[in-house]
Design an enzyme around this catalytic site. Structure first.
Site, short mmCIF file in Angstrom:
data_model
loop_
_atom_site.label_atom_id
_atom_site.label_comp_id
_atom_site.label_asym_id
_atom_site.label_seq_id
_atom_site.Cartn_x
_atom_site.Cartn_y
_atom_site.Cartn_z
N GLY A 25 0.61 -0.99 0.09
CA GLY A 25 -0.08 -0.32 -0.32
C GLY A 25 0.54 1.50 -0.38
N ARG A 62 0.57 -4.98 -4.37
CA ARG A 62 0.56 -5.88 -3.78
C ARG A 62 0.63 -7.93 -4.41
NH1 ARG A 62 -1.44 -3.86 1.58
NH2 ARG A 62 -2.54 -2.34 0.92
N ASP A 71 5.13 -4.41 6.16
CA ASP A 71 5.15 -6.00 6.75
C ASP A 71 5.21 -7.19 5.99
OD1 ASP A 71 2.82 -4.98 7.00
OD2 ASP A 71 2.82 -7.18 8.49
N THR A 117 4.39 2.60 6.27
CA THR A 117 3.34 2.27 6.18
C THR A 117 2.45 3.00 7.45
OG1 THR A 117 1.46 0.37 6.91
CG2 THR A 117 3.63 0.25 7.92
N ASP A 138 0.18 2.69 8.95
CA ASP A 138 -0.90 1.79 10.07
C ASP A 138 0.74 2.06 10.99
OD1 ASP A 138 -3.06 1.52 8.73
OD2 ASP A 138 -1.94 -0.84 8.85
N ASP A 164 2.76 -0.02 11.71
CA ASP A 164 2.38 -0.92 12.32
C ASP A 164 4.03 -1.74 12.43
OD1 ASP A 164 2.02 -1.85 10.41
OD2 ASP A 164 0.40 -3.06 10.99
N ARG A 201 -6.33 -1.56 9.29
CA ARG A 201 -6.38 -3.40 9.51
C ARG A 201 -6.69 -3.74 11.10
NH1 ARG A 201 -6.70 -5.58 3.49
NH2 ARG A 201 -4.88 -4.51 4.23
#
Ligand code: F6P
Length: 328
Positions: free
Chosen positions: A16, A77, A108, A131, A133, A135, A177
């Site tokens: 992403g 992806r 990741d 990212t 996110d 994470d 997510r």
């Protein structure tokens, strides 16, 4: 650490997108050229690596991109790269093009792909974490998080204005997510009354109590920030629950979605991306390989790709105490 002369470096973006990718590509290309390497861009992530979708890059190909969102190299992806046949296809293209090393700007999922690749093939990778996110282990911060967070916070500020004028309740859904980083950061900086993240269990009773408390002390708007991956099932479900508990109130929903992935990167993201890009190439020159550059306690650090995994927001008692105090 094997020091090998890197004549040709490839750079790619995968997974992403996130604001700051172009600033990072620019830093990688400029640092490599400064060190007399040839550089090529791999387009469309691992898909492009498997199909030989390469473009030559020079200092001019990265002019005037530091401020742009998205990625000039495109991203994807890839399911095929998850297979050993796919990775062998990629290796053949790498050999055909005489690529000595690859800078992988990814998340990741992309690093899982690189880990599988380096188990069998000898092309060195250096990872750069991106990212929204935020994470990924091995770094406190990833490229894109700061900009996405600011986008979400500004959206909350705007929704607050109308919520306040009309004395309404709003549920704002942010991306994430599996990660509550954006929800937590945007909720905290936007002064939300409740923040729902995937790292904790949804508790409807607690949510009702928080909202009632706020309304009873004459608050004229309430904002609930929910991460898309929260257990409660997202903003629409949360809004239904709130309506059940507070039927006489207007409950609006605003799902921010991919708006958080785009836009001009913040100064913090441009600086982080520039540093990561520079350090990744420097690390390769010093003989480091198959690791990811990161920033921990404000210091550049490197972690073996093999150790990189998804990292979760640590919802500890201290954090909960702070959120309870500030959202009250
Ligand atoms: O990983 C970043 C992220 O934006 C998540 O927050 C979100 O769940 C996901 O990507 C969306 O992915 P896609 O763009 O493929 O729909």
């Amino acid at each position: 650490m094997i020091k090998q002369r890197i004549k040709k470096l490839a750079v790619m973006t995968s997974g992403g997108d996130a604001p700051g990718l172009n600033a990072c590509i620019r830093a990688v290309v400029r640092t490599a050229i400064f060190n007399k390497m040839k550089v090529i861009g791999i387009q469309h992530g691992f898909e492009g690596l498997m199909s030989g979708d390469f473009i030559p890059m020079d200092a001019n190909s990265v002019s005037n991109i530091i401020q742009l969102g998205g990625t000039i190299l495109k991203s994807a992806r890839s399911e095929q790269f998850k297979t050993k046949e796919g990775r062998l296809k990629a290796y053949k293209e790498i050999r055909k093009e005489n690529i000595d090393a690859i800078v992988l700007i990814g998340g990741d999922g992309s690093f899982e792909g690189a880990k599988a690749f380096i188990k069998k093939h000898d092309t060195p990778f250096i990872g750069i974490p991106k990212t929204i996110d935020n994470d990924i282990s091995g770094t406190d911060v990833c490229i894109g998080y700061d900009t996405a967070l600011n986008t979400a916070m500004q959206a909350i500020d705007k929704i607050r204005d109308t919520a306040q004028s009309h004395e309404r309740i709003f549920v704002v859904e942010v991306m994430g997510r599996d990660s509550g980083y954006i929800a937590y950061g945007a909720g905290l900086s936007g002064g939300a009354e409740a923040i729902l993240v995937p790292e904790t269990k949804a508790d409807d009773n607690n949510l009702e109590q928080i909202l009632r408390q706020g309304w009873n002390r004459n608050k004229s708007s309430l904002i609930i920030v929910v991460a898309e991956g929260d257990e409660s099932g997202g903003a629409l479900k949360v809004a239904d629950t709130v309506k059940k508990h507070m039927p006489s109130h207007y409950v609006g929903v605003c799902i921010l979605g991919h708006i958080q992935r785009g836009g001009n990167p913040s100064a913090a993201d441009r600086i982080l991306a520039s540093k990561f890009g520079f350090e990744a190439v420097e690390a390769l020159l010093k003989g480091k390989q198959n690791c990811m550059v990161g920033l921990k306690k404000n210091e550049i650090c490197f972690t073996s790709l093999r150790q990189i995994k998804r990292h979760h927001l640590d919802i500890n008692n201290h954090l909960l105490k702070m959120l309870t105090a500030l959202t009250n």
